[in-house]
Motif scaffolding. Structure first.
Motif, short mmCIF file in Angstrom:
data_model
loop_
_atom_site.label_atom_id
_atom_site.label_comp_id
_atom_site.label_asym_id
_atom_site.label_seq_id
_atom_site.Cartn_x
_atom_site.Cartn_y
_atom_site.Cartn_z
N LYS A 237 0.83 -1.20 0.00
CA LYS A 237 0.00 0.00 0.00
C LYS A 237 0.87 1.25 0.00
O LYS A 237 0.61 2.21 -0.74
N GLU A 238 1.91 1.26 0.81
CA GLU A 238 2.81 2.42 0.89
C GLU A 238 3.51 2.65 -0.45
O GLU A 238 3.69 3.79 -0.89
N THR A 239 3.91 1.57 -1.11
CA THR A 239 4.59 1.70 -2.39
C THR A 239 3.64 2.20 -3.47
O THR A 239 4.03 3.00 -4.34
N TYR A 240 2.39 1.78 -3.43
CA TYR A 240 1.41 2.27 -4.39
C TYR A 240 1.22 3.78 -4.27
O TYR A 240 1.09 4.50 -5.27
N ILE A 241 1.23 4.25 -3.03
CA ILE A 241 1.10 5.70 -2.80
C ILE A 241 2.32 6.43 -3.36
O ILE A 241 2.20 7.45 -4.05
N LYS A 242 3.50 5.88 -3.08
CA LYS A 242 4.73 6.47 -3.62
C LYS A 242 4.71 6.46 -5.15
O LYS A 242 5.19 7.39 -5.80
N PHE A 243 4.16 5.40 -5.70
CA PHE A 243 4.08 5.25 -7.15
C PHE A 243 3.27 6.38 -7.78
O PHE A 243 3.70 7.01 -8.75
N ILE A 244 2.10 6.66 -7.22
CA ILE A 244 1.27 7.74 -7.76
C ILE A 244 1.99 9.07 -7.65
O ILE A 244 1.96 9.90 -8.58
N LYS A 245 2.64 9.30 -6.52
CA LYS A 245 3.39 10.55 -6.34
C LYS A 245 4.50 10.67 -7.37
O LYS A 245 4.72 11.73 -7.97
N GLU A 246 5.20 9.58 -7.63
CA GLU A 246 6.32 9.59 -8.57
C GLU A 246 5.82 9.84 -10.00
O GLU A 246 6.44 10.59 -10.76
N VAL A 247 4.70 9.22 -10.36
CA VAL A 247 4.12 9.45 -11.67
C VAL A 247 3.73 10.92 -11.81
O VAL A 247 3.95 11.54 -12.86
N GLY A 248 3.19 11.50 -10.73
CA GLY A 248 2.83 12.91 -10.75
C GLY A 248 4.04 13.81 -10.95
O GLY A 248 4.00 14.76 -11.73
N ASP A 249 5.13 13.48 -10.27
CA ASP A 249 6.35 14.29 -10.40
C ASP A 249 6.93 14.21 -11.80
O ASP A 249 7.35 15.22 -12.38
N LYS A 250 6.94 13.01 -12.37
CA LYS A 250 7.47 12.85 -13.72
C LYS A 250 6.58 13.56 -14.75
O LYS A 250 7.08 14.17 -15.70
N SER A 251 5.27 13.48 -14.54
CA SER A 251 4.34 14.13 -15.46
C SER A 251 4.47 15.64 -15.38
O SER A 251 4.38 16.34 -16.40
N LEU A 252 4.68 16.16 -14.17
CA LEU A 252 4.86 17.60 -13.99
C LEU A 252 6.14 18.06 -14.68
O LEU A 252 6.15 19.11 -15.36
N ASP A 253 7.20 17.30 -14.52
CA ASP A 253 8.46 17.65 -15.18
C ASP A 253 8.27 17.70 -16.69
O ASP A 253 8.73 18.63 -17.37
N MET A 254 7.56 16.72 -17.24
CA MET A 254 7.30 16.67 -18.68
C MET A 254 6.53 17.89 -19.15
O MET A 254 6.92 18.56 -20.13
N VAL A 255 5.44 18.22 -18.48
CA VAL A 255 4.59 19.32 -18.96
C VAL A 255 5.27 20.67 -18.80
O VAL A 255 5.04 21.59 -19.60
N MET A 256 6.14 20.82 -17.82
CA MET A 256 6.88 22.08 -17.69
C MET A 256 7.86 22.25 -18.85
O MET A 256 8.11 23.37 -19.31
N HIS A 257 8.40 21.16 -19.33
CA HIS A 257 9.24 21.23 -20.53
C HIS A 257 8.39 21.62 -21.74
O HIS A 257 8.84 22.37 -22.60
N TRP A 258 7.17 21.08 -21.81
CA TRP A 258 6.27 21.49 -22.90
C TRP A 258 6.07 22.99 -22.90
O TRP A 258 6.16 23.65 -23.93
N GLN A 259 5.77 23.52 -21.70
CA GLN A 259 5.50 24.95 -21.60
C GLN A 259 6.75 25.76 -21.95
O GLN A 259 6.67 26.81 -22.58
N ARG A 260 7.89 25.26 -21.54
CA ARG A 260 9.15 25.96 -21.77
C ARG A 260 9.44 26.14 -23.26
O ARG A 260 9.88 27.21 -23.69
N VAL A 261 9.19 25.09 -24.05
CA VAL A 261 9.55 25.16 -25.47
C VAL A 261 8.38 25.53 -26.36
O VAL A 261 8.53 25.68 -27.57
#
Length: 522
Positions: A237-261
């Protein structure tokens, strides 16, 4: 086979398969994929390959000359000891649950391990699958060129993305209605070989949650953590929670690059959201020409503009809500999921401010930066100003002088003859504030320019450039594909021999199909 690949399939060996091997349209339950064979093509031809992806897979340019290479990457031959498959997934399309979708025209060939990296090779446009619904599973040359060039260009811009290995012609004619206006025409069929560590999407998990198939959902999530997020720990259960957070962080990094370029994806449905935070599915995407937070390239989205440039970070949050809902049965606690989503919202504001600071050469924090950036964005959107050119030219700003004219950025204006005295005054006032703010920075003008030019690209795959390559390719001429491929390998370099591509969209392209708005037709 004339060349060697280190095949290490896992997805279709460790996950539940569709027991029905008939390639017929159907609802697939309790299975993550269906076996499927690519459609043989009439007269295949490879017209371009990515030298970098060849190297990443342990291949050479010489290997591309072999008959096996041609046949495998146009769907006419299957790699030895492999079982190609199409994935089952669902998704929310334009905010509404669409049910089962799946790989309707994508076929995964195999997984390759090379230099401690894992690559899934996938053909796009290689024929029907059980998930094709009413479509033919094929793709045409215009959309294939756009995907091939853009995925490689995005990589060199520093944007997390899937990659492309090869671009090929099938030799078949494909019927497409480009504008969905009842006027279909035959176009050249094409196939792109895409590559990524995984093509898993949010929708892969949502389909099982929607069917309350928690058993298969858990199998898939555990597989994903084991193979792509093992550093989070063993599934729990703890790892699943970390998993969602990690996916969110990676997705945020991706979209900020979209906005940048200045990249606009155009169709951010949950079935187009990579679980690894990669830009995936290059359909009706586009690049900002004039700086406009309200612009979307997608004709289907032209009325509501759900996926416009300015809302992309918020759409990521909406999609993360749906992913969290899908994984809730494995966690059964609301609070930790709500906390992750609330933190994402705050991170978005902070990340955007940091990204915009970097674009204008600010590397320290100041309480007035938000106002300075907001004012700049307001002015940029009042008067049609080219995003890429403006931010690249801004690096040349002389912090010791503020002139009365706009010669520094005049090349970025689409209608310079309409620049009134009022407009000039607004710019002058902003530059005065910008000049004052730069005094708080430690870098001198030369140092600032050098760093800004690593953030603001000089060259991007402008919509009209892609269309020029498409027009030439339809005539059997592929030189522009090669030229753009090489140009976009070094988007931050000056490349004076290619200065003609550092230019605003020409007026002929303002309303031309393929240069301004695009449909999902491909």
């Amino acid at each position: 086979m004339d060349f060697k690949l280190n095949i290490q399939d896992k997805f279709n060996k460790e996950l539940p398969e569709d027991p029905n091997t008939e390639n017929s349209r159907r609802q697939v339950t309790k299975a993550c994929f269906s076996y499927v064979t690519p459609k043989k093509t009439a007269k295949p031809q490879i017209i371009h390959t990515s030298s970098e992806m060849l190297s990443a897979l342990g291949l050479t340019k010489e290997d591309t000359k072999s008959t096996s290479f041609l046949n495998i990457f146009t769907g006419n031959e299957i790699l030895p000891n492999t079982n190609p498959y199409a994935m089952c997934y669902g998704g929310y399309q334009f905010g509404n649950w669409a049910g089962q979708l799946g790989d309707g025209r994508a076929i995964n060939l195999a997984e390759i391990e090379q230099d401690n990296k894992n690559w899934v090779l996938q053909l796009k446009g290689a024929g029907e699958t059980p998930y094709s619904r009413t479509a033919d599973g094929l793709a045409v040359l215009r959309s294939s060129i756009r995907e091939y060039l853009c995925s490689e260009a995005m990589h060199h811009l520093g944007v997390p993305t899937t990659r492309a290995l090869s671009l090929g012609l099938s030799g078949d004619q494909v019927l497409r209605d480009v504008l969905y206006n009842g006027n279909p025409e035959y176009e050249k069929g094409a196939i792109v070989c895409r590559a990524a560590p995984s093509f898993l999407r949010f929708g892969n998990y949502e389909i099982f949650a929607s069917r309350q198939d928690n058993s298969t959902l858990k199998i898939l999530v555990d597989y994903t953590i084991k193979n792509h997020y093992s550093y989070l720990g063993k599934p729990s259960k703890e790892t699943y929670i970390k998993f969602i957070k990690e996916v969110g962080d990676k997705s945020l990094d991706m979209v900020m690059h979209w906005q940048r370029v200045g990249f606009v994806h155009g169709v951010m449905n949950t079935d187009n959201m990579s679980i690894l935070g990669l830009t995936i599915d290059y359909g009706p995407y586009g690049w900002l020409e004039g700086y406009d937070h309200g612009w979307t390239p997608n004709t289907t989205d032209n009325t509501n503009k759900r996926y416009r440039y300015g809302t992309q970070p918020q759409i990521i949050l909406w999609n993360l809500y749906k992913l969290a809902n899908a994984l809730y049965p494995l966690i059964e606690e609301v609070e930790p999921l709500e906390d992750i989503l609330m933190v994402y919202r705050k991170k978005t504001e902070d990340s955007y401010l940091k990204m915009m600071r970097s674009k204008i050469g600010l590397f320290t924090e100041d309480k007035n930066d938000t106002l300075l950036i907001d004012t700049l964005e307001t002015i940029l959107q009042k008067y049609e100003t080219d995003m890429t050119i403006f931010f690249r030219l801004l690096a040349n700003f002389d912090s010791s002088v503020v002139t009365e004219d706009l010669s520094l950025i005049s090349k970025a204006f689409y209608t310079p003859n309409q620049i009134t005295d009022t407009i000039k005054e607004e710019w002058k006032q902003w530059f005065l504030k910008y000049q004052k703010r730069l005094l708080k920075e430690s870098l001198n003008d030369g140092e600032r320019k050098k760093v800004m030019n690593t953030v603001n690209p000089k060259y991007v795959l402008r919509n009209y450039m892609a269309q020029l390559a498409i027009d030439e390719a339809n005539k059997g001429k592929y030189e522009l594909i090669e030229e753009f491929y090489q140009l976009l390998k070094k988007p931050y370099d000056e490349q004076p021999e290619s200065e003609k591509w550092f230019a605003k969209r020409p007026e002929w392209a303002r309303n031309k199909v393929g240069c301004s708005m695009l449909s999902c037709s491909s």
